[in-house]
Scaffold this active site. Structure first.
Site, PDB file in Angstrom:
ATOM      1  CD  GLU A  96       9.569  12.765  11.707  1.00  0.00           C
ATOM      2  OE1 GLU A  96       8.412  12.339  11.828  1.00  0.00           O
ATOM      3  OE2 GLU A  96      10.487  12.091  11.209  1.00  0.00           O
ATOM      4  CB  CYS A 113      12.878   8.700   8.742  1.00  0.00           C
ATOM      5  SG  CYS A 113      14.073   7.702   7.845  1.00  0.00           S
ATOM      6  CD  GLU A 137      12.785   0.748  10.156  1.00  0.00           C
ATOM      7  OE1 GLU A 137      13.238   1.795  10.655  1.00  0.00           O
ATOM      8  OE2 GLU A 137      13.319  -0.360  10.307  1.00  0.00           O
ATOM      9  CE  LYS A 155      -1.876   3.000   2.609  1.00  0.00           C
ATOM     10  NZ  LYS A 155      -1.843   4.157   1.712  1.00  0.00           N
TER      11      LYS A 155
HETATM   12  P1  NAD Z   1       2.107   8.512   7.725  1.00  0.00           P
HETATM   13  O1  NAD Z   1       2.261   7.775   9.006  1.00  0.00           O
HETATM   14  O2  NAD Z   1       1.115   9.601   7.662  1.00  0.00           O
HETATM   15  O3  NAD Z   1       1.726   7.500   6.549  1.00  0.00           O
HETATM   16  C1  NAD Z   1       2.516   6.383   6.240  1.00  0.00           C
HETATM   17  C2  NAD Z   1       1.649   5.332   5.567  1.00  0.00           C
HETATM   18  O4  NAD Z   1       0.657   4.914   6.491  1.00  0.00           O
HETATM   19  C3  NAD Z   1       0.887   5.852   4.339  1.00  0.00           C
HETATM   20  O5  NAD Z   1       0.829   4.834   3.373  1.00  0.00           O
HETATM   21  C4  NAD Z   1      -0.498   6.128   4.893  1.00  0.00           C
HETATM   22  O6  NAD Z   1      -1.526   6.037   3.940  1.00  0.00           O
HETATM   23  C5  NAD Z   1      -0.626   5.014   5.918  1.00  0.00           C
HETATM   24  N1  NAD Z   1      -1.599   5.288   6.982  1.00  0.00           N
HETATM   25  C6  NAD Z   1      -2.017   6.490   7.459  1.00  0.00           C
HETATM   26  N2  NAD Z   1      -2.958   6.311   8.415  1.00  0.00           N
HETATM   27  C7  NAD Z   1      -3.107   4.971   8.562  1.00  0.00           C
HETATM   28  C8  NAD Z   1      -3.916   4.157   9.402  1.00  0.00           C
HETATM   29  N3  NAD Z   1      -4.772   4.687  10.274  1.00  0.00           N
HETATM   30  N4  NAD Z   1      -3.797   2.819   9.303  1.00  0.00           N
HETATM   31  C9  NAD Z   1      -2.920   2.263   8.426  1.00  0.00           C
HETATM   32  N5  NAD Z   1      -2.155   2.971   7.591  1.00  0.00           N
HETATM   33  C10 NAD Z   1      -2.241   4.315   7.656  1.00  0.00           C
HETATM   34  O7  NAD Z   1       3.563   9.013   7.344  1.00  0.00           O
HETATM   35  P2  NAD Z   1       3.995   9.868   6.070  1.00  0.00           P
HETATM   36  O8  NAD Z   1       3.560  11.280   6.296  1.00  0.00           O
HETATM   37  O9  NAD Z   1       3.583   9.188   4.811  1.00  0.00           O
HETATM   38  O10 NAD Z   1       5.599   9.750   6.151  1.00  0.00           O
HETATM   39  C11 NAD Z   1       6.368  10.526   6.970  1.00  0.00           C
HETATM   40  C12 NAD Z   1       6.771   9.758   8.206  1.00  0.00           C
HETATM   41  O11 NAD Z   1       7.464   8.563   7.835  1.00  0.00           O
HETATM   42  C13 NAD Z   1       7.750  10.525   9.066  1.00  0.00           C
HETATM   43  O12 NAD Z   1       7.399  10.403  10.426  1.00  0.00           O
HETATM   44  C14 NAD Z   1       9.081   9.838   8.792  1.00  0.00           C
HETATM   45  O13 NAD Z   1      10.027   9.991   9.805  1.00  0.00           O
HETATM   46  C15 NAD Z   1       8.651   8.420   8.613  1.00  0.00           C
HETATM   47  N6  NAD Z   1       9.663   7.650   7.879  1.00  0.00           N
HETATM   48  C16 NAD Z   1      10.445   6.754   8.586  1.00  0.00           C
HETATM   49  C17 NAD Z   1      11.459   6.028   7.930  1.00  0.00           C
HETATM   50  C18 NAD Z   1      12.341   5.055   8.676  1.00  0.00           C
HETATM   51  O14 NAD Z   1      13.053   4.294   8.029  1.00  0.00           O
HETATM   52  N7  NAD Z   1      12.336   5.050  10.002  1.00  0.00           N
HETATM   53  C19 NAD Z   1      11.657   6.214   6.556  1.00  0.00           C
HETATM   54  C20 NAD Z   1      10.860   7.122   5.886  1.00  0.00           C
HETATM   55  C21 NAD Z   1       9.859   7.836   6.552  1.00  0.00           C
END
Ligand code: NAD
Length: 498
Positions: free
Chosen positions: A400, A301, A266, A190
Site C-alpha cells: 500500500e 484505504c 479497519e 485517540k
Molecule cells: P497508522 O496505523 O500508522 O495509525 C493509525 C492510528 O494508530 C493513529 O492514531 C496512530 O497514532 C495509532 N497507532 C500507531 N502506532 C500504534 C501502536 N503501536 N499502538 C496503538 N496505536 C497506534 O495508520 P495511518 O498512517 O494513520 O493511516 C493510514 C492507514 O489507515 C492506511 O493503511 C489505510 O489504508 C488505513 N485506513 C483504513 C480504512 C478502512 O476503513 N479500512 C480507512 C482509513 C484508513
C-alpha cells in the site's frame, strides 16, 4: 453556508486551534504538560502545540469513562433519549461545519472542497443514521421448548477506545463514535497525531448536545505511547481501530497481552479495479478509475490502486486515465476549486517518492507524473502518477503506497483477471466494469474483498452499507447495522416457566 473564499477567510481569521485533552467534560492540559508540534503540510509551518496524553492521563480518563458507564446516566438511558442527544450533536456539526472543515484541511492538507462537501456531510449523515435506528431495533426470544423462555438481548460492551487515522480525520472518528455512543458505551477517542484538531473540537460539541460528562473523551498523542497504552489498558473493553495493517496486528497482540479486549480492525488495501473490454462506457470507467486513485491525494484505504485492464484496450484506456490526471493535479487546498491538496506530512511524501523509485528499479515505466511538486510552498505535494508494465509480484503492485500512484496491469481472460485481483494480502475493495451482468456477478462472487463496485467505483458513500475487509484488510465492519455489533455484548437469559 456557501463555500466561497470570503467565507473561508472569515472563519479562518477567527479560528481557534484546539490543543487540549478532553476529559470528564472539560478541556485540560496533560498532567506533565508535555506537548508536540502540530505541523500543517500545506506550508510546513507549525500550527500549534498539542498536549500529549501519557499513562497518567489515560488512567484518569479510563476511570472517568468507567464511572460514567457504571452510573448509567448514558448507558441506561432509553435509546429514544440517546437518539435526541446525537441528533442535537448532528445539528452542532452542521452549525460548525466550515470551522471543522478548515481544521481538517489545515491539519492534513486535503482540500476544503473535500472536507466541506464530502467529509462533513457524510459525518453528519452517519450520526443521524445511527441516532435514528437505535429505537427501532428489537431483541430476540428463542424458539425454545415451552418449559423455558430464552431472552437474547444486547448490552453495551463498556469502555471503547477508538483509534483513528489521519486521511479523513473527522469522518473516520465519527464511523467509530456514532455507533459506539448510540449503543450506550463510554468512548475514548485517540486521533492520529497528524490530525487531532477536529477530534478535540467535537468534545465540546457532544457536551453541548447534552452527553453526560465522562462518556466521551479525547486523548491526543502518538501511537507508540498513547495508542499502545490504551490498547494495553485492562479496564478498556474494546479497541475499535482504523489504520495500517502493521499497527492492526500490534493491536491484536496488545489485546492478548492484557485483558483479551475485543478488537475491531479497519486496515489497508491494494484494491483491484478490473476493466473488461466489453465495458459499455470506457469514458465513465476512466473517470471513476482516475478519481479512485487520485481523489483525496490517493490517501484512501479503498483506493483503486491496481488498475487491471483487458489487453486489447490497454493503451486506449490508460491514455484516457492519463489525460484525466492532468486535471487532478494538487493545488492550493483553500481554493474551493482545487481537486487535490497536500500529502499529510514529509514522512508520507518521502514514502510515496521511495515507492516511485522502487517501481522504476523493478522495471515498471512511469507513464505520467512521478515527482514531488509545489516545493515553493514549503508543503508536501505529489503529482498524480501512473505506472505501466507492472507485474503483480512487484512491490508497487503488492504494498500500500497511500498516495496518488496508480499501478496498471493487463489480463487476457476472466480467470486471469480474478487471479490477479485476488493475488494480494488485502481484501478491502474491488471494481468490475463490464456490460455482462453474469460476468459482473461471477466476478463479485469470486473476488475476496469486503466491497465490490460494479460499473462504479466509490461513487457514493452510504451509512447504510457496511465497509470492511477480508484477509489482512481487517476484522469487523464500520457502517450499517453490522457496525453496532462491534460495540454490543450478547446476553442470554434462561427463564424457567413453572
Ligand atoms: P497508522 O496505523 O500508522 O495509525 C493509525 C492510528 O494508530 C493513529 O492514531 C496512530 O497514532 C495509532 N497507532 C500507531 N502506532 C500504534 C501502536 N503501536 N499502538 C496503538 N496505536 C497506534 O495508520 P495511518 O498512517 O494513520 O493511516 C493510514 C492507514 O489507515 C492506511 O493503511 C489505510 O489504508 C488505513 N485506513 C483504513 C480504512 C478502512 O476503513 N479500512 C480507512 C482509513 C484508513
Amino acid at each position: 453556508m456557501k463555500l466561497s473564499y470570503e467565507n473561508i477567510n472569515k472563519i479562518k481569521s477567527s479560528l481557534i486551534y484546539p490543543s487540549h485533552l478532553f476529559i470528564d467534560g472539560k478541556y485540560q492540559k496533560s498532567i506533565n504538560e508535555k506537548s508536540f508540534d502540530n505541523i500543517s503540510p500545506i506550508d510546513g509551518k507549525i500550527i500549534n502545540k498539542i498536549y500529549f496524553a501519557q499513562q497518567e492521563d489515560i488512567d484518569i480518563t479510563v476511570s472517568k469513562a468507567r464511572k460514567a458507564f457504571n452510573n448509567g446516566y448514558w448507558s441506561n438511558l432509553p435509546p429514544g433519549e440517546r437518539k435526541k442527544i446525537l441528533l442535537k450533536f448532528a445539528t452542532l456539526l452542521e452549525r460548525d461545519r466550515l470551522e471543522l472543515s478548515l481544521l481538517d484541511t489545515i491539519d492534513m492538507g486535503k482540500t476544503i472542497n473535500d472536507t466541506y462537501n464530502a467529509d462533513l456531510p457524510t459525518s453528519i449523515d452517519n450520526v443521524e443514521w445511527y441516532a435514528e435506528i437505535i429505537d427501532k431495533i428489537f431483541d430476540d426470544i428463542s424458539p425454545s421448548s415451552k418449559q423455558y423462555m430464552g431472552l437474547i438481548t444486547k448490552e453495551p460492551i463498556g469502555v471503547v477506545a477508538a483509534i483513528v487515522p489521519w486521511n479523513y480525520p473527522l469522518w473516520m472518528a465519527i464511523w467509530k463514535i456514532a455507533p459506539a455512543l448510540i449503543t450506550g458505551n463510554s468512548v475514548i477517542l485517540k486521533p492520529a497525531e497528524q490530525s487531532p484538531m477536529s477530534a478535540i473540537k467535537i468534545g465540546a460539541l457532544l457536551s453541548e448536545a447534552g452527553l453526560p460528562d465522562g462518556v466521551f473523551s479525547v486523548l491526543p498523542g502518538d501511537g507508540p505511547i498513547t495508542g499502545k497504552s490504551l490498547c494495553l489498558h485492562n479496564d478498556i473493553d474494546c479497541v475499535a481501530f482504523t489504520g495500517s495493517g502493521e499497527v492492526g496486528k500490534l493491536v491484536l497482540e496488545y489485546s492478548g497481552q492484557s485483558n483479551m479486549k475485543r478488537v475491531q480492525l479497519e486496515c489497508g488495501g491494494k484494491s483491484p479495479n478490473i476493466i473488461f473490454s466489453d465495458c459499455h462506457d470506457l469514458d465513465a470507467a476512466a473517470e471513476a478509475s482516475a478519481y479512485a486513485i487520485f481523489g483525496n491525494q490517493g490517501e484512501v484505504c479503498s483506493a483503486g490502486s491496481r488498475l487491471i485492464v483487458q489487453k486489447e484496450i490497454e493503451n486506449e484506456f490508460i491514455n484516457k486515465v492519463a489525460k484525466l490526471s492532468k486535471n487532478m493535479q494538487p493545488d492550493d487546498p483553500f481554493n474551493p476549486k482545487s481537486f487535490a491538496g497536500a500529502i499529510v506530512n514529509t514522512e508520507q511524501l518521502d514514502k510515496i517518492n521511495k515507492y516511485v523509485n522502487i517501481g522504476k528499479e523493478e522495471g515498471a515505466n512511469v507513464e505520467v507524473g512521478g515527482n514531488i511538486t509545489m516545493k515553493e510552498t514549503g508543503g508536501c505535494y505529489f503529482e498524480p502518477t501512473i505506472f505501466k508494465n507492472v507485474k503483480n509480484n512487484m512491490k508497487i503492485a503488492q504494498e500500500e503506497i497511500f498516495g496518488p500512484v496508480l499501478t496498471t496491469l493487463t489480463f487476457s481472460n476472466f480467470e486471469e483477471a480474478i487471479s490477479i485481483a485476488n493475488d494480494t494480502e488485502y481484501g478491502l475493495a474491488a471494481g468490475v466494469w463490464t456490460k455482462d451482468i453474469n460476468k459482473a456477478i461471477r466476478a463479485s462472487r469470486e473476488i475476496r474483498a469486503g466491497t465490490v463496485y460494479i460499473n462504479n467505483y466509490e461513487e457514493g458513500v452510504d451509512s447504510t452499507i457496511p465497509l470492511g475487509g477480508y484477509k489482512q484488510s481487517g476484522i469487523g465492519r464500520d457502517n450499517g447495522y453490522q457496525a453496532l455489533e462491534n460495540y454490543l455484548q450478547v446476553k442470554s437469559t434462561w427463564i424457567k416457566i413453572t
